[in-house]
Design an enzyme around this catalytic site. Structure first.
Site, PDB file in Angstrom:
ATOM      1  N   CYS A 161       1.310  -1.105   0.063  1.00 13.93           N
ATOM      2  CA  CYS A 161       0.273  -0.210  -0.447  1.00 13.93           C
ATOM      3  C   CYS A 161       0.973   1.173  -0.044  1.00 13.93           C
ATOM      4  O   CYS A 161       1.729   1.237   0.461  1.00 13.93           O
ATOM      5  CB  CYS A 161      -0.792   0.618   1.143  1.00 13.93           C
ATOM      6  SG  CYS A 161      -2.545   1.178   0.896  1.00 13.93           S
ATOM      7  N   ASP A 293      -6.541  10.483  -4.750  1.00 14.32           N
ATOM      8  CA  ASP A 293      -6.388   8.733  -3.456  1.00 14.32           C
ATOM      9  C   ASP A 293      -5.158   8.728  -4.251  1.00 14.32           C
ATOM     10  O   ASP A 293      -4.898   9.348  -6.229  1.00 14.32           O
ATOM     11  CB  ASP A 293      -6.751   8.269  -2.838  1.00 14.32           C
ATOM     12  CG  ASP A 293      -6.281   7.226  -2.413  1.00 14.32           C
ATOM     13  OD1 ASP A 293      -5.393   7.498  -1.508  1.00 14.32           O
ATOM     14  OD2 ASP A 293      -7.308   6.114  -2.061  1.00 14.32           O
ATOM     15  N   ASN A 294      -3.968   8.647  -3.208  1.00 11.07           N
ATOM     16  CA  ASN A 294      -2.738   7.779  -4.190  1.00 11.07           C
ATOM     17  C   ASN A 294      -2.076   8.624  -4.750  1.00 11.07           C
ATOM     18  O   ASN A 294      -1.678   8.428  -6.383  1.00 11.07           O
ATOM     19  CB  ASN A 294      -3.035   6.762  -5.430  1.00 11.07           C
ATOM     20  CG  ASN A 294      -3.036   5.360  -4.423  1.00 11.07           C
ATOM     21  OD1 ASN A 294      -2.874   4.876  -2.901  1.00 11.07           O
ATOM     22  ND2 ASN A 294      -4.436   4.407  -4.684  1.00 11.07           N
TER      23      ASN A 294
HETATM   24  N1  LIG Z   1     -11.847  -2.894  -5.434  1.00 10.41           N
HETATM   25  C1  LIG Z   1     -11.141  -2.059  -5.003  1.00 10.41           C
HETATM   26  N2  LIG Z   1      -9.881  -2.294  -5.290  1.00 10.41           N
HETATM   27  C2  LIG Z   1      -9.016  -1.714  -4.332  1.00 10.41           C
HETATM   28  C3  LIG Z   1      -9.111  -0.922  -2.942  1.00 10.41           C
HETATM   29  C4  LIG Z   1     -10.611  -0.939  -2.797  1.00 10.41           C
HETATM   30  O1  LIG Z   1     -10.577  -0.146  -2.186  1.00 10.41           O
HETATM   31  N3  LIG Z   1     -11.302  -1.153  -3.842  1.00 10.41           N
HETATM   32  N4  LIG Z   1      -8.184  -0.527  -2.587  1.00 10.41           N
HETATM   33  C5  LIG Z   1      -6.488  -0.760  -2.874  1.00 10.41           C
HETATM   34  C6  LIG Z   1      -5.993  -0.150  -1.865  1.00 10.41           C
HETATM   35  S1  LIG Z   1      -5.137   0.533  -1.757  1.00 10.41           S
HETATM   36  C7  LIG Z   1      -4.949  -1.409  -2.037  1.00 10.41           C
HETATM   37  S2  LIG Z   1      -3.393  -0.924  -1.166  1.00 10.41           S
HETATM   38  C8  LIG Z   1      -4.505  -2.586  -2.987  1.00 10.41           C
HETATM   39  C9  LIG Z   1      -4.901  -3.788  -1.616  1.00 10.41           C
HETATM   40  O2  LIG Z   1      -5.058  -5.326  -2.040  1.00 10.41           O
HETATM   41  P1  LIG Z   1      -5.119  -6.214  -1.004  1.00 10.41           P
HETATM   42  O3  LIG Z   1      -6.471  -5.088   0.459  1.00 10.41           O
HETATM   43  O4  LIG Z   1      -5.889  -7.396  -1.036  1.00 10.41           O
HETATM   44  O5  LIG Z   1      -3.897  -6.380  -0.147  1.00 10.41           O
HETATM   45  O6  LIG Z   1      -6.033  -2.798  -3.547  1.00 10.41           O
HETATM   46  C10 LIG Z   1      -6.521  -1.824  -4.142  1.00 10.41           C
HETATM   47  N5  LIG Z   1      -7.769  -1.980  -4.802  1.00 10.41           N
HETATM   48 MO   LIG Z   2      -3.872   1.380  -0.883  1.00 14.33          MO
END
Ligand SMILES: Nc1nc2c(c(=O)[nH]1)N[C@H]1C(S)=C(S)[C@@H](COP(=O)(O)O)O[C@H]1N2
Ligand SMILES: [Mo]
Length: 881
Positions: A161, A293-294
């Site tokens: 993350c 975000d990000n």
């Molecule tokens: N649909 C969806 N995909 C997502 C997210 C989410 O909230 N919803 N979070 C993202 C973020 S910020 C991260 S760091 C990763 C985390 O994946 P994990 O929960 O399998 O570790 O998924 C990404 N993909």
């Molecule tokens: Mo993330």
């Protein structure tokens, strides 16, 4: 009981059979996991890392029962970083490290922006996603087709993350993100299809440059989505994958069951879970989560600045993709103690390192003297062991021999002698990758606190006969770590010396005390109130409402409430915290103890919050859109730029025949989240579209941009920043005035007949006035006279001028409109200066059967109130919006 249709790994049997029917040259049959070690005789003596022992959680934890994730079994060892829900967790760092190269799915970190979509095992194969946008052949692909019509692959990928290690930033200065420790990183063997295979079959058109992804998780600002560049997705070396298995078993719900994107080498946020859409486009994603975000904004951009200035968020240069090099020390652990008397003479210091974009970590260095001298650590790359085999694993081909990119973390270690450790104050680690990107000495603080990667420091303290080690922080709100300790002692963590006092430096003053919160409760009142009692008072007669778990009786305030009785009645029996806190001043809050009657009991509190998470499904097909008791979502459909600071936003209602449901003269509340701070903003607006328009509504909004005089308007800037296709929420109607037509008005529910309206407004205050004015003039039989005084700065600032002129032309005997400008050009032949009491008196005599409608900036409303009272107008003739 296990579902008989599924095998032990949760993939329905049917699919494994389909797999087995495939010709051998396309896809060899899936070997049962026990066959792994014998599938290729040549590999007999190559040992590849296989997943650690795993226990699939079956238990729904108590804390999850009351949340929308009540269907997701989880491991209780995970540390929750954002309260109970949504689920954002990391494993304790030592447990994560001890698992080795691969992380078991139950300890794999989770980052969920919202509720986990629920997908039953028997529905997995029917899961569909689309490939659409700039492609010759749009496709809808089921998971079954993905598993049978394409080559299947398996390889290890580390996800990180972007917030990993953010707690360190938060201790230095609070960011807008929650506090990850150093365990926001995990590795698994993913099985699926190479993304480029799918995209190539859809045939991207000329001009296609990006690939947008969207998940099935519905969030406050739309579905989760983001984008990456199409040329990356098509580059085999980058290994983008559409994965349905993790360590050989079906994806667990938290990790995207049944299908997710996995984007190696990039921040985890790009690896969209619960994947529903791949959209090929010519520009980056306009998804809310892609924009807000990000990102790593420049370090001088404060939270306030980022909230007031949407331009920071839309500058693509600040979006982050490839990971930067990072590392952490795992042994010594936080608060580990080693005894100096009976211990081996060396201590093996160990930890992890990773970088982005497929780049290999090429060196890891350790210093015991704050960077004066460095030593080289040994590095072990477990990922390389897979490069020597060519075999199937978990139904996918494992062949990494042809590429050199590194998608995984690696482990470093170094033996340090106990004597040199005892002489040292701290151990630092830094990693470098093959592009010579090296972790910086100092932290790069930014608003979202992402990609934090300064040298990782563990302090060493000699205490009697042992050494004590401290990590920088502990995750979430867990206390501990040298950063907190140093800060508490008055050290400045940003002094370039980890907050240690430099010679001759004065001790810094302790941080200033925060202004005291206004108390909204009656001193000493202890009266528990049950949910049933509260619900009994959801009526107009005796409306009780809740703010911060405290119950208030609004009855005595109905008539005086500046927002009208309706807004209190709308909140009756409900939790009004968000709206109350968003729109009330400190003065209003200070009045609250008078109406405080008790506190909700424990059961009532949970009952109330439970209700909140239930989405409002009622009325999606109802005739009118607005509901005074529930926030309703409208999608931003179009945005017309009227002038540099004025917009007409068109919002789409729930269905094409739907009317807004707003009586003339009333307004509605608009709710939006601040793009950066995520704080809720609520304001009242009056639309300019016709009351009876169907399917859509239009709002005229003047955007108060930040400039050297101030921060500008939070709401108007947030509305302006909202991308097309995103929703805002509305609730209403509210207001104590309603125009029934032909001179009949409803004021606080009482009917009153008037012969004329005196309408006084400034700036965007014209919008509620315009609604009433239009209602009068549209009706040829309505002989109520209207006189408008509209004050503005520049000619260009006059809103709705054309519409007002069109309504008044030919109706001169029924109305008169006076515009006055404070900064007119020489050509302006109209009135000059503000709307004053004198101006009103000179143009309009007071009569008993007239009503004054006033809407404008607070200062103007106050001045008019005073002036009109002096001219003999009574309070019940004055309506302030
Ligand atoms: N649909 C969806 N995909 C997502 C997210 C989410 O909230 N919803 N979070 C993202 C973020 S910020 C991260 S760091 C990763 C985390 O994946 P994990 O929960 O399998 O570790 O998924 C990404 N993909
Ligand atoms: Mo993330």
């Amino acid at each position: 009981m296990e579902d008989p249709k599924t095998d032990s790994q949760g993939i329905p049997e049917q699919i494994e059979k389909l797999d087995n029917q495939k010709p051998k040259d396309i896809l060899p049959p899936t070997p049962p996991p026990t066959d792994d070690s014998i599938s290729n005789p040549e590999d007999d003596n190559v040992e590849i890392p296989l997943p650690p022992p795993t226990t699939i959680p079956t238990q729904i934890l108590d804390v999850d029962l009351k949340t929308p994730d009540h269907h997701v079994p989880r491991d209780p060892r995970l540390i929750r970083l954002t309260g109970v829900h949504p689920f954002n967790v990391e494993a304790p760092l030592t447990e994560l490290f001890n698992e080795g190269f691969l992380t078991s799915p139950e300890l794999f970190y989770v980052r969920n922006h919202g509720p986990v979509p629920q997908v039953k095992d028997e529905d997995i194969v029917d899961w569909e996603f689309t490939v659409e946008g700039l492609v010759e052949k749009p496709m809808t692909i089921s998971l079954k087709q993905l598993m049978t019509d394409y080559d299947q692959v398996t390889y290890p990928i580390t996800l990180v993350c972007a917030g990993n290690r953010r707690k360190e930033q938060n201790v230095v200065r609070k960011t807008k993100g929650f506090s990850w420790g150093a365990a926001g990183v995990s590795t698994a063997l993913f099985t699926g299809v190479v993304m480029s295979e799918v995209i190539r079959r859809a045939k991207p058109k000329r001009g296609a440059k990006y690939i947008c992804m969207e998940g099935a998780d519905k969030l406050p600002n739309g579905y989760y989505g983001t984008s990456v560049k199409l040329n990356w997705a098509l580059d085999a070396n980058r290994g983008f994958m559409l994965a349905y298995k993790m360590n050989g078993e079906t994806l667990r719900p938290d990790h995207g069951k049944p299908l997710r994107a996995v984007i190696p080498g990039q921040i985890g946020g790009r690896s969209v879970k619960w994947l529903k859409k791949l959209i090929v486009t010519d520009g980056p994603s306009d998804n809310w989560y892609h924009i807000y975000d990000n990102r790593v904004l420049p370090t001088m951009v404060s939270p306030e600045e980022s909230a007031n200035n949407p331009k920071w968020w839309t500058d693509e240069r600040y979006a982050i993709f490839d990971l930067n090099p990072n590392s952490a020390i795992c042994y010594p652990e936080h608060e580990e103690k080693i005894c100096l008397t009976d211990t081996p003479p060396v201590y093996k210091t160990r930890g992890y390192a990773y970088s982005g974009g497929g780049r290999r970590i090429t060196r890891v260095e350790i210093t015991l003297d704050k960077g004066k001298t460095w030593r080289l650590a040994d590095i072990e790359y477990p990922e390389d062991r897979y490069r020597q085999v060519d075999r199937t694993l978990f139904g996918g081909q494992l062949d990494m021999s042809w590429r050199e990119t590194c998608f995984c973390w690696c482990f470093w270690s170094i033996n340090l002698s106990i004597s040199e450790l005892s002489a040292s104050k701290d151990i630092f680690v830094r990693a470098m990758d093959e592009s010579m990107n090296v972790q910086p000495r100092d932290m790069y603080w930014s608003v979202l606190g992402m990609m934090n990667n300064p040298w990782f420091r563990v302090t060493v303290t000699l205490e009697g006969d042992h050494l004590r080690f401290e990590h920088p922080t502990q995750p979430a709100l867990i206390p501990g770590g040298w950063m907190e300790r140093v800060k508490k002692a008055g050290g400045n963590l940003a002094n370039g010396f980890w907050g240690e006092k430099l010679d001759g430096e004065e001790k810094e003053a302790p941080p200033e005390a925060q202004p005291e919160e206004i108390s909204m409760v009656k001193e000493g009142l202890k009266n528990p109130i049950t949910i049933d009692e509260l619900r009994k008072h959801d009526t107009e007669k005796q409306p009780w409402f809740v703010v911060n778990g405290e119950v208030y009786d609004g009855t005595a305030f109905l008539d005086e409430h500046p927002g009208g009785a309706q807004s209190i009645i709308s909140a009756a029996g409900l939790d009004a915290t968000e709206e109350f806190m968003a729109i009330h001043s400190e003065t209003a809050k200070a009045m609250m103890p008078k109406y405080h009657i008790g506190s909700l009991d424990e059961a009532a509190r949970t009952a109330l919050t439970e209700g909140e998470t239930e989405p409002d499904q009622s009325g999606t097909c109802s005739e009118t859109f607005l509901n005074p008791k529930a926030w309703k979502k409208a999608i931003l459909y179009a945005k017309k730029i009227v002038s540099w600071d004025t917009r007409i936003f068109t919002y789409r209602l729930e269905h094409p025949q739907q009317r807004l449901g707003l009586p003339v003269g009333q307004h509605l509340m608009v709710r939006l989240r601040d793009p950066a701070t995520r704080e809720t903003i609520i304001r009242s607006y009056t639309p300019i579209s016709e009351i009876n328009d169907q399917g859509y509504m239009e709002m005229l909004v003047k955007v108060y941009f930040a400039d050297d005089r101030g921060k500008g308007g939070k709401m108007s800037q947030a509305m302006d920043a909202l991308p097309i296709g995103h929703f805002i929420e509305m609730k209403g109607p509210i207001g104590k005035f309603e125009y029934l037509g032909n001179g009949d008005c409803l004021i606080q529910g009482k009917q009153k007949h008037v012969k004329s309206f005196l309408m006084i407004c400034g700036g965007s205050g014209i919008t509620p006035i315009y609604q009433v004015f239009r209602a009068v003039l549209r009706n040829p039989d309505d002989d109520t006279h209207c006189m408008i005084f509209d004050g503005n700065r520049l000619f260009e600032d006059i809103l709705c001028k054309e519409e007002l002129d069109a309504l008044s032309s030919g109706n001169e005997e029924r109305c008169r409109i006076l515009h006055t400008l404070t900064q007119p050009t020489d050509e302006w032949t109209g009135l000059r200066g503000r709307v004053t009491g004198q101006l009103v008196q000179d143009n309009c005599a007071r009569t008993d059967d007239a009503l004054v409608l006033i809407c404008g900036p607070e200062a103007m409303e106050k001045a008019m109130h005073k002036a009109l009272k002096e001219q003999g107008w009574s309070d019940d003739q004055l309506m302030f919006f």
